[in-house]
Motif scaffolding. Sequence first.
Motif, PDB file in Angstrom:
ATOM      1  N   ILE A  48     -19.794  11.913  29.069  1.00 30.67           N
ATOM      2  CA  ILE A  48     -18.799  11.990  30.097  1.00 30.67           C
ATOM      3  C   ILE A  48     -18.854  11.066  31.282  1.00 30.67           C
ATOM      4  N   LEU A  49     -17.707   9.952  31.077  1.00 23.49           N
ATOM      5  CA  LEU A  49     -17.687   9.256  32.197  1.00 23.49           C
ATOM      6  C   LEU A  49     -16.592   9.421  33.355  1.00 23.49           C
ATOM      7  N   PHE A  50     -17.431   9.052  34.374  1.00 25.19           N
ATOM      8  CA  PHE A  50     -16.858   9.343  35.698  1.00 25.19           C
ATOM      9  C   PHE A  50     -16.083   7.975  36.103  1.00 25.19           C
ATOM     10  N   THR A  51     -14.792   7.899  36.303  1.00 27.66           N
ATOM     11  CA  THR A  51     -14.262   6.718  36.429  1.00 27.66           C
ATOM     12  C   THR A  51     -12.785   7.042  37.460  1.00 27.66           C
ATOM     13  N   THR A  52     -12.363   6.248  38.232  1.00 30.03           N
ATOM     14  CA  THR A  52     -11.084   5.966  38.880  1.00 30.03           C
ATOM     15  C   THR A  52     -10.037   6.208  37.934  1.00 30.03           C
ATOM     16  N   LYS A  53     -10.172   5.637  36.713  1.00 25.58           N
ATOM     17  CA  LYS A  53      -9.123   5.415  35.811  1.00 25.58           C
ATOM     18  C   LYS A  53      -9.126   6.659  34.837  1.00 25.58           C
ATOM     19  N   GLY A  54      -9.904   7.952  35.252  1.00 28.68           N
ATOM     20  CA  GLY A  54     -10.075   9.227  34.272  1.00 28.68           C
ATOM     21  C   GLY A  54      -8.858   9.749  33.950  1.00 28.68           C
ATOM     22  N   ALA A  55      -8.718  10.462  33.130  1.00 19.20           N
ATOM     23  CA  ALA A  55      -7.615  11.144  32.655  1.00 19.20           C
ATOM     24  C   ALA A  55      -7.452  12.760  32.923  1.00 19.20           C
ATOM     25  N   VAL A  56      -8.672  13.329  33.297  1.00 19.27           N
ATOM     26  CA  VAL A  56      -8.799  14.619  33.675  1.00 19.27           C
ATOM     27  C   VAL A  56      -9.592  14.798  34.928  1.00 19.27           C
ATOM     28  N   PRO A  57      -8.926  15.454  35.878  1.00 24.87           N
ATOM     29  CA  PRO A  57      -9.863  15.962  37.126  1.00 24.87           C
ATOM     30  C   PRO A  57     -10.932  16.791  36.930  1.00 24.87           C
ATOM     31  N   MET A  58     -12.187  16.468  37.215  1.00 24.87           N
ATOM     32  CA  MET A  58     -13.448  16.898  36.882  1.00 24.87           C
ATOM     33  C   MET A  58     -13.514  18.440  37.265  1.00 24.87           C
ATOM     34  N   THR A  59     -12.556  19.231  37.913  1.00 30.46           N
ATOM     35  CA  THR A  59     -12.588  20.574  38.360  1.00 30.46           C
ATOM     36  C   THR A  59     -11.789  21.158  37.241  1.00 30.46           C
ATOM     37  N   ASP A  60     -11.029  20.232  36.309  1.00 30.09           N
ATOM     38  CA  ASP A  60     -10.261  21.041  35.034  1.00 30.09           C
ATOM     39  C   ASP A  60     -11.226  20.909  33.913  1.00 30.09           C
ATOM     40  N   PHE A  61     -12.157  20.103  33.857  1.00 30.38           N
ATOM     41  CA  PHE A  61     -12.986  19.589  32.686  1.00 30.38           C
ATOM     42  C   PHE A  61     -14.045  20.840  32.487  1.00 30.38           C
ATOM     43  N   VAL A  62     -14.167  21.129  31.269  1.00 31.66           N
ATOM     44  CA  VAL A  62     -15.075  22.006  30.898  1.00 31.66           C
ATOM     45  C   VAL A  62     -16.416  21.317  30.490  1.00 31.66           C
ATOM     46  N   PHE A  63     -17.598  21.494  31.581  1.00 35.16           N
ATOM     47  CA  PHE A  63     -18.907  21.032  31.165  1.00 35.16           C
ATOM     48  C   PHE A  63     -19.638  21.757  30.319  1.00 35.16           C
ATOM     49  N   ARG A  64     -20.604  20.985  29.497  1.00 34.34           N
ATOM     50  CA  ARG A  64     -21.589  21.715  28.544  1.00 34.34           C
ATOM     51  C   ARG A  64     -23.051  21.273  29.101  1.00 34.34           C
ATOM     52  N   PRO A  65     -23.964  22.198  28.828  1.00 37.17           N
ATOM     53  CA  PRO A  65     -25.367  21.978  29.369  1.00 37.17           C
ATOM     54  C   PRO A  65     -26.098  20.585  28.957  1.00 37.17           C
ATOM     55  N   GLY A  66     -25.646  20.108  27.770  1.00 38.19           N
ATOM     56  CA  GLY A  66     -26.159  18.787  27.254  1.00 38.19           C
ATOM     57  C   GLY A  66     -25.373  17.564  27.323  1.00 38.19           C
ATOM     58  N   ASP A  67     -24.524  17.684  28.203  1.00 35.24           N
ATOM     59  CA  ASP A  67     -23.684  16.647  28.664  1.00 35.24           C
ATOM     60  C   ASP A  67     -24.486  15.542  29.383  1.00 35.24           C
ATOM     61  N   ILE A  68     -24.031  14.070  29.241  1.00 36.80           N
ATOM     62  CA  ILE A  68     -24.446  13.240  29.691  1.00 36.80           C
ATOM     63  C   ILE A  68     -23.298  12.694  30.801  1.00 36.80           C
ATOM     64  N   LEU A  69     -23.567  12.605  32.148  1.00 39.07           N
ATOM     65  CA  LEU A  69     -22.782  12.296  33.173  1.00 39.07           C
ATOM     66  C   LEU A  69     -22.776  10.816  33.458  1.00 39.07           C
ATOM     67  N   LEU A  70     -22.040   9.938  32.846  1.00 39.11           N
ATOM     68  CA  LEU A  70     -22.064   8.589  33.215  1.00 39.11           C
ATOM     69  C   LEU A  70     -21.439   7.800  34.486  1.00 39.11           C
ATOM     70  N   MET A  71     -22.102   7.363  35.298  1.00 39.39           N
ATOM     71  CA  MET A  71     -21.709   6.262  36.502  1.00 39.39           C
ATOM     72  C   MET A  71     -21.616   4.854  36.002  1.00 39.39           C
ATOM     73  N   GLY A  72     -20.755   4.242  36.351  1.00 38.28           N
ATOM     74  CA  GLY A  72     -20.330   2.862  36.249  1.00 38.28           C
ATOM     75  C   GLY A  72     -21.014   1.993  37.571  1.00 38.28           C
ATOM     76  N   ARG A  73     -20.905   0.770  37.373  1.00 39.34           N
ATOM     77  CA  ARG A  73     -21.274   0.059  38.489  1.00 39.34           C
ATOM     78  C   ARG A  73     -20.756  -0.083  39.659  1.00 39.34           C
ATOM     79  N   GLU A  74     -21.445  -0.201  40.792  1.00 43.55           N
ATOM     80  CA  GLU A  74     -20.738  -0.200  42.088  1.00 43.55           C
ATOM     81  C   GLU A  74     -19.873  -1.159  41.983  1.00 43.55           C
ATOM     82  N   SER A  75     -19.840  -2.283  41.477  1.00 42.17           N
ATOM     83  CA  SER A  75     -19.090  -3.640  41.911  1.00 42.17           C
ATOM     84  C   SER A  75     -18.059  -3.719  40.758  1.00 42.17           C
TER      85      SER A  75
END
Length: 157
Positions: free
Chosen positions: A80-107
């Motif tokens: 699950i990529l967190f991005t400013t170019k995301g398609a779905v607000p995280m509050t509307d997404f259904v997470f699962r216990p096995g998910d990997i939350l991926l954050m990009g580079r600061e720059s």
Amino acid sequence: MRLALYQPDIPQNLGASIRLCAAFETDLDIIEPCGFPLSDKAIRRAAMDYGQCAKVSHHSGWEAFLDFRRDVLGAEARLILFTTKGAVPMTDFVFRPGDILLMGRESAGVPDDVHDAADARVFIPISRAARSINVVTAAAIGLAEALRQTNSFPVRD
């Protein structure tokens, strides 16, 4: 639940991420190369006294991380990529216990091939006047929402 940092640029953010993951009993994956020298000593220094309770794995690159995901975590580990170019607000997404939350580079966020590899792309709703928020702040918000949805917060004795 896991938090993954794609090629982090700022060592202080890595330290804060280690402490965040220790506090929430969440594994942390560091996908190299980093924008600073990464060694076990540097991780211990950044983690301060949280190092003993944090589960940190580092991967030599994106392909090594994908191999780890496939070979160790298995098919249920959605990326699950967190991005400013995301398609779905995280509050509307259904997470699962096995998910990997991926954050990009600061720059620079993440390149297109990483976007394409994600099973889902989500964004954190923020003011239109703000371009983005600090990556560790975003990780904390996203991780808290995912843990809340999956009822996976650690139990404090």
